[in-house]
Scaffold this motif. Sequence first.
Motif, PDB file in Angstrom:
ATOM      1  N   THR A 164      47.024  48.354  48.868  1.00  0.00           N
ATOM      2  CA  THR A 164      46.386  48.133  47.561  1.00  0.00           C
ATOM      3  C   THR A 164      46.255  46.640  47.270  1.00  0.00           C
ATOM      4  O   THR A 164      45.207  46.156  46.848  1.00  0.00           O
ATOM      5  N   THR A 219      43.603  45.112  49.483  1.00  0.00           N
ATOM      6  CA  THR A 219      42.261  45.459  49.023  1.00  0.00           C
ATOM      7  C   THR A 219      41.869  44.628  47.826  1.00  0.00           C
ATOM      8  O   THR A 219      40.752  44.100  47.734  1.00  0.00           O
ATOM      9  N   GLU A 220      42.812  44.478  46.878  1.00  0.00           N
ATOM     10  CA  GLU A 220      42.533  43.675  45.698  1.00  0.00           C
ATOM     11  C   GLU A 220      42.291  42.221  46.076  1.00  0.00           C
ATOM     12  O   GLU A 220      41.421  41.557  45.517  1.00  0.00           O
ATOM     13  N   THR A 249      38.859  41.937  47.649  1.00  0.00           N
ATOM     14  CA  THR A 249      37.841  42.103  46.617  1.00  0.00           C
ATOM     15  C   THR A 249      37.730  40.857  45.757  1.00  0.00           C
ATOM     16  O   THR A 249      36.637  40.386  45.449  1.00  0.00           O
ATOM     17  N   SER A 280      42.790  48.893  34.064  1.00  0.00           N
ATOM     18  CA  SER A 280      41.964  49.057  35.259  1.00  0.00           C
ATOM     19  C   SER A 280      42.517  50.157  36.169  1.00  0.00           C
ATOM     20  O   SER A 280      43.698  50.532  36.098  1.00  0.00           O
ATOM     21  N   ASP A 281      41.643  50.638  37.065  1.00  0.00           N
ATOM     22  CA  ASP A 281      42.026  51.730  37.970  1.00  0.00           C
ATOM     23  C   ASP A 281      43.110  51.296  38.952  1.00  0.00           C
ATOM     24  O   ASP A 281      43.992  52.086  39.301  1.00  0.00           O
ATOM     25  N   TYR A 282      43.040  50.045  39.424  1.00  0.00           N
ATOM     26  CA  TYR A 282      44.030  49.625  40.413  1.00  0.00           C
ATOM     27  C   TYR A 282      45.422  49.550  39.809  1.00  0.00           C
ATOM     28  O   TYR A 282      46.428  49.750  40.505  1.00  0.00           O
ATOM     29  N   ALA A 288      46.617  53.089  39.767  1.00  0.00           N
ATOM     30  CA  ALA A 288      47.009  53.493  41.123  1.00  0.00           C
ATOM     31  C   ALA A 288      48.360  52.895  41.494  1.00  0.00           C
ATOM     32  O   ALA A 288      49.203  53.568  42.112  1.00  0.00           O
ATOM     33  N   GLN A 292      49.380  41.439  40.209  1.00  0.00           N
ATOM     34  CA  GLN A 292      48.058  42.050  40.124  1.00  0.00           C
ATOM     35  C   GLN A 292      47.313  41.644  38.848  1.00  0.00           C
ATOM     36  O   GLN A 292      46.220  41.083  38.904  1.00  0.00           O
TER      37      GLN A 292
END
Length: 320
Positions: free
Chosen positions: A18, A21-22, A25, A209-211, A214, A229
């Motif tokens: 995760t 990925t962040e 991105t 946020s979605d992350y 998650a 994050q």
Amino acid sequence: MGLISTNTSKIDRLAELTAATEHSTGASLWREALRRLRASKMAVIGAVIIGLFVIVAIIGPWVAPYGPIEQTWRGEVFPNQGKFVGARAENWFGLDQLGRDLFSRFLVGARQTLLVGVVSMLIGLVVGAVIGAVSGAAATLGGRSGQRVDSFVMRVTDIMLALPSLLLAVSIAAVMGQSLTTVMIAVGVVQVPIFARLLRGSMLAQGRSDYVLAARSLGIRKRRIVLTQIMPNSLSPVIVQATLSLATAIIEAAALSYLGLGNPDPAVPEWGVMLSSAQRFFDNAPMMSVYPAVGIIITALGFTLLGEAMREALDPKLRG
């Protein structure tokens, strides 16, 4: 025991994926923002203006043709009679009321102006970011005590925002006394609630946020989510505001110097001080005021153009 260890390793692996990925991105978003900035005429013009201003501020004292405090031509100027020397071959901007070369003072004064603007912005950015991060983290982590901390901090910033910025800066400068350091602190304090509110609001938006959802579902601690994050992903609008605040800081610092709350030594060139000194002779020598005023306006315009271009480049709603 082995099952618990396996589940823990899976959660750690998912958390790493995760975060990776962040990170990728975020990197791609910054690359896209940089591409948009390069294609923006507004950003290019702003960057060129800022670049020229920084170059002048750095090399100004070395390329100035004369000393900024040397009264070499004092015998040619008679302020009481309204006789001034305008632009000529040896003095490109003319002379001030004491026979000093205005062009040399303009070049050297750019460094003081840049120093005041940058230090003031950094004071507001650092203090405001700390306050905003504490408030945003308290609100994001939840809990009754966190909500109370967030509410108290925001009410204090609301009080500061309710006061006109220049009036607040003048009040602080008047209490602390006349000096260049006072101007930096006064202008910096005015910027604090802006950065605090902006970072706090950005953190609250990122917290939904979605992350983040998650990460919470994986069992990652809230404090770690906030620090690794939410906080990094909330800094984009703060960086943009820092660019815009530089323009505001330069203008407000010049205003304080104009009101006589800046450097107590008028011999030290600074655009705000130069503007303040020239106001008495505006009828007979208006260009003494025009040169520093135009310098302040163009510099503020450069930071504003670049800041607006950065805001548009980093705004997800404006991405094609």
